[in-house]
Design a protein around this motif. Structure first.
Motif, PDB file in Angstrom:
ATOM      1  N   GLY A 243       8.816  21.589 -12.903  1.00  0.00           N
ATOM      2  CA  GLY A 243       8.040  22.797 -13.134  1.00  0.00           C
ATOM      3  C   GLY A 243       8.727  23.821 -14.019  1.00  0.00           C
ATOM      4  O   GLY A 243       8.078  24.712 -14.566  1.00  0.00           O
ATOM      5  N   HIS A 244      10.041  23.708 -14.169  1.00  0.00           N
ATOM      6  CA  HIS A 244      10.817  24.658 -14.964  1.00  0.00           C
ATOM      7  C   HIS A 244      11.117  24.136 -16.371  1.00  0.00           C
ATOM      8  O   HIS A 244      11.887  24.762 -17.116  1.00  0.00           O
ATOM      9  N   LEU A 245      10.508  23.006 -16.737  1.00  0.00           N
ATOM     10  CA  LEU A 245      10.777  22.380 -18.029  1.00  0.00           C
ATOM     11  C   LEU A 245       9.629  22.617 -19.012  1.00  0.00           C
ATOM     12  O   LEU A 245       8.492  22.863 -18.609  1.00  0.00           O
ATOM     13  N   ALA A 246       9.948  22.498 -20.292  1.00  0.00           N
ATOM     14  CA  ALA A 246       8.937  22.638 -21.347  1.00  0.00           C
ATOM     15  C   ALA A 246       9.174  21.558 -22.400  1.00  0.00           C
ATOM     16  O   ALA A 246       9.547  21.846 -23.539  1.00  0.00           O
ATOM     17  N   PRO A 247       8.990  20.297 -22.032  1.00  0.00           N
ATOM     18  CA  PRO A 247       9.302  19.207 -22.973  1.00  0.00           C
ATOM     19  C   PRO A 247       8.476  19.254 -24.252  1.00  0.00           C
ATOM     20  O   PRO A 247       8.927  18.779 -25.304  1.00  0.00           O
ATOM     21  N   ASP A 248       7.286  19.836 -24.184  1.00  0.00           N
ATOM     22  CA  ASP A 248       6.450  19.935 -25.380  1.00  0.00           C
ATOM     23  C   ASP A 248       6.820  21.143 -26.235  1.00  0.00           C
ATOM     24  O   ASP A 248       6.236  21.355 -27.302  1.00  0.00           O
ATOM     25  N   ARG A 249       7.794  21.922 -25.775  1.00  0.00           N
ATOM     26  CA  ARG A 249       8.279  23.086 -26.529  1.00  0.00           C
ATOM     27  C   ARG A 249       9.794  23.012 -26.692  1.00  0.00           C
ATOM     28  O   ARG A 249      10.509  24.006 -26.553  1.00  0.00           O
ATOM     29  N   ALA A 250      10.278  21.813 -27.008  1.00  0.00           N
ATOM     30  CA  ALA A 250      11.714  21.593 -27.204  1.00  0.00           C
ATOM     31  C   ALA A 250      12.109  22.037 -28.612  1.00  0.00           C
ATOM     32  O   ALA A 250      12.446  21.229 -29.482  1.00  0.00           O
TER      33      ALA A 250
ATOM     34  N   VAL B 128      10.657  29.899 -18.154  1.00  0.00           N
ATOM     35  CA  VAL B 128       9.669  28.828 -18.044  1.00  0.00           C
ATOM     36  C   VAL B 128       9.540  28.407 -16.577  1.00  0.00           C
ATOM     37  O   VAL B 128      10.535  28.175 -15.891  1.00  0.00           O
ATOM     38  N   GLY B 129       8.289  28.330 -16.097  1.00  0.00           N
ATOM     39  CA  GLY B 129       8.042  27.856 -14.748  1.00  0.00           C
ATOM     40  C   GLY B 129       7.943  28.913 -13.676  1.00  0.00           C
ATOM     41  O   GLY B 129       7.813  28.578 -12.493  1.00  0.00           O
ATOM     42  N   VAL B 130       7.963  30.191 -14.052  1.00  0.00           N
ATOM     43  CA  VAL B 130       7.910  31.229 -13.018  1.00  0.00           C
ATOM     44  C   VAL B 130       6.602  31.197 -12.238  1.00  0.00           C
ATOM     45  O   VAL B 130       6.529  31.704 -11.110  1.00  0.00           O
ATOM     46  N   ASP B 131       5.574  30.600 -12.838  1.00  0.00           N
ATOM     47  CA  ASP B 131       4.286  30.482 -12.152  1.00  0.00           C
ATOM     48  C   ASP B 131       4.121  29.131 -11.464  1.00  0.00           C
ATOM     49  O   ASP B 131       3.085  28.877 -10.838  1.00  0.00           O
ATOM     50  N   ARG B 132       5.134  28.274 -11.544  1.00  0.00           N
ATOM     51  CA  ARG B 132       5.038  26.948 -10.949  1.00  0.00           C
ATOM     52  C   ARG B 132       6.114  26.669  -9.898  1.00  0.00           C
ATOM     53  O   ARG B 132       5.944  25.772  -9.061  1.00  0.00           O
ATOM     54  N   VAL B 133       7.200  27.399  -9.955  1.00  0.00           N
ATOM     55  CA  VAL B 133       8.325  27.161  -9.045  1.00  0.00           C
ATOM     56  C   VAL B 133       8.455  28.340  -8.091  1.00  0.00           C
ATOM     57  O   VAL B 133       8.769  29.455  -8.513  1.00  0.00           O
ATOM     58  N   PRO B 134       8.242  28.139  -6.782  1.00  0.00           N
ATOM     59  CA  PRO B 134       8.301  29.245  -5.818  1.00  0.00           C
ATOM     60  C   PRO B 134       9.730  29.593  -5.399  1.00  0.00           C
ATOM     61  O   PRO B 134      10.086  29.603  -4.226  1.00  0.00           O
TER      62      PRO B 134
ATOM     63  N   LEU C 286      30.943  13.177  -8.642  1.00  0.00           N
ATOM     64  CA  LEU C 286      29.632  13.808  -8.656  1.00  0.00           C
ATOM     65  C   LEU C 286      28.783  13.209  -7.549  1.00  0.00           C
ATOM     66  O   LEU C 286      28.616  11.993  -7.474  1.00  0.00           O
ATOM     67  N   VAL C 287      28.262  14.072  -6.690  1.00  0.00           N
ATOM     68  CA  VAL C 287      27.465  13.618  -5.552  1.00  0.00           C
ATOM     69  C   VAL C 287      26.078  14.216  -5.652  1.00  0.00           C
ATOM     70  O   VAL C 287      25.917  15.444  -5.745  1.00  0.00           O
ATOM     71  N   LYS C 288      25.063  13.361  -5.653  1.00  0.00           N
ATOM     72  CA  LYS C 288      23.673  13.818  -5.706  1.00  0.00           C
ATOM     73  C   LYS C 288      23.201  14.140  -4.297  1.00  0.00           C
ATOM     74  O   LYS C 288      23.202  13.269  -3.422  1.00  0.00           O
ATOM     75  N   VAL C 289      22.797  15.390  -4.090  1.00  0.00           N
ATOM     76  CA  VAL C 289      22.419  15.863  -2.761  1.00  0.00           C
ATOM     77  C   VAL C 289      20.912  16.135  -2.721  1.00  0.00           C
ATOM     78  O   VAL C 289      20.418  17.010  -3.448  1.00  0.00           O
ATOM     79  N   PRO C 290      20.169  15.413  -1.895  1.00  0.00           N
ATOM     80  CA  PRO C 290      18.732  15.718  -1.747  1.00  0.00           C
ATOM     81  C   PRO C 290      18.562  17.004  -0.952  1.00  0.00           C
ATOM     82  O   PRO C 290      19.217  17.209   0.070  1.00  0.00           O
ATOM     83  N   LEU C 291      17.688  17.869  -1.429  1.00  0.00           N
ATOM     84  CA  LEU C 291      17.455  19.149  -0.763  1.00  0.00           C
ATOM     85  C   LEU C 291      16.034  19.174  -0.219  1.00  0.00           C
ATOM     86  O   LEU C 291      15.258  18.244  -0.397  1.00  0.00           O
ATOM     87  N   ARG C 292      15.687  20.271   0.431  1.00  0.00           N
ATOM     88  CA  ARG C 292      14.349  20.420   0.997  1.00  0.00           C
ATOM     89  C   ARG C 292      13.745  21.737   0.546  1.00  0.00           C
ATOM     90  O   ARG C 292      14.426  22.636   0.102  1.00  0.00           O
ATOM     91  N   GLY C 293      12.446  21.830   0.712  1.00  0.00           N
ATOM     92  CA  GLY C 293      11.762  23.079   0.421  1.00  0.00           C
ATOM     93  C   GLY C 293      10.864  22.985  -0.796  1.00  0.00           C
ATOM     94  O   GLY C 293      11.019  22.113  -1.652  1.00  0.00           O
ATOM     95  N   SER C 294       9.908  23.895  -0.861  1.00  0.00           N
ATOM     96  CA  SER C 294       8.914  23.867  -1.935  1.00  0.00           C
ATOM     97  C   SER C 294       9.537  24.162  -3.298  1.00  0.00           C
ATOM     98  O   SER C 294       9.106  23.599  -4.315  1.00  0.00           O
TER      99      SER C 294
END
Length: 253
Positions: A224-231, A95-101, A207-215
């Protein structure tokens, strides 16, 4: 009874597909780089590929490699399948191969397009990430006293056996093109999933939340990798953890 070839048939997903198809009464051939009698490296297009496909009605393509070469492997498989007159090619994607680069996602999308253009019947099923992937990720991260997690990213893990059963159903039916996506039962933060892993493992880690960068990160953060309507999955990450750690305890007895 149909003859079905499963590539990557000894892997995390493939072995469950093989089990399900055999339980349904089909003749199943397992193709893997190290599994006789069909030990074939798809990236190299070994001569054994034609032999493995001879008389095969359907191919379920589960093989993949983190080291690259998936597009070349797909080209070799599709060409050989056409020579053998295979009627149905089935591919497992994400899921999301067309939305997540993300590089691996781009590869999966490129293979999807090869299947769409294969000239024979095809089916592509996209699923969210398997529970197994998160388990291995958290297992590795928890070796340190501090576990870094991508900030503001959620996931929707799904049980691999449920995906295998759906893939087996599709393989036994007529070519469906793009099948409905398949997602796990819950969309969860990475923090909550990691906490569940630590609780099940009996470990204490910061647990440490780390902000990352990039598209790619921005696309993951946007879901973009989720499918909440197809759970449609039913087994939760906690169900998976309970089973995994019960097996570990049993093995230690």
């Amino acid at each position: 009874m149909t003859t079905i070839l499963v590539t990557g048939g000894t892997g995390t997903l493939g072995r469950h597909v093989v089990t399900r198809l055999r339980a349904d009464g089909h003749e199943v051939r397992v193709l893997s780089r190290h599994a006789a009698p069909h030990a074939v490296d798809l990236r190299e297009g070994d001569n054994g590929l034609d032999s493995a496909l001879d008389g095969t009605d359907t191919v379920v393509h589960c093989a993949t490699s983190a080291r690259g070469g998936d597009e070349r492997a797909a080209r070799n498989l599709i060409a050989a399948a056409r020579r053998a007159g295979v009627a149905h090619l089935v591919y497992i994607s994400i899921v999301g191969v067309d939305r997540v680069p993300f590089p691996y996602y781009r590869t999966k999308l490129a293979v999807e397009r090869q299947f769409e253009d294969c000239g024979t019947g095809w089916t592509v099923l996209r699923a969210t990430q398997f529970h197994d992937l998160l388990f291995r990720l958290f297992q590795g991260l928890s070796k340190s006293p501090v576990m870094p997690l991508p900030a503001r990213v959620k996931d929707q893990p799904v049980e691999v056996r449920e995906v295998a059963h759906r893939l087996a159903e599709l393989a036994q039916g007529a070519p469906a093109g793009r099948a409905d996506d398949m997602g796990g039962p819950e969309v969860r933060t990475m923090h909550s999933l990691a906490r569940s892993y630590l609780d099940a493992a009996g470990r204490r880690r910061a647990l440490v939340k780390v902000p990352l960068r990039g598209s790619a990160y921005e696309a993951f953060r946007a879901g973009g990798h989720l499918a909440p309507d197809r759970a449609v999955g039913t087994r939760t990450f906690e169900d998976h953890l309970a089973e995994r750690f019960a097996a570990v305890r049993e093995a230690r007895r």
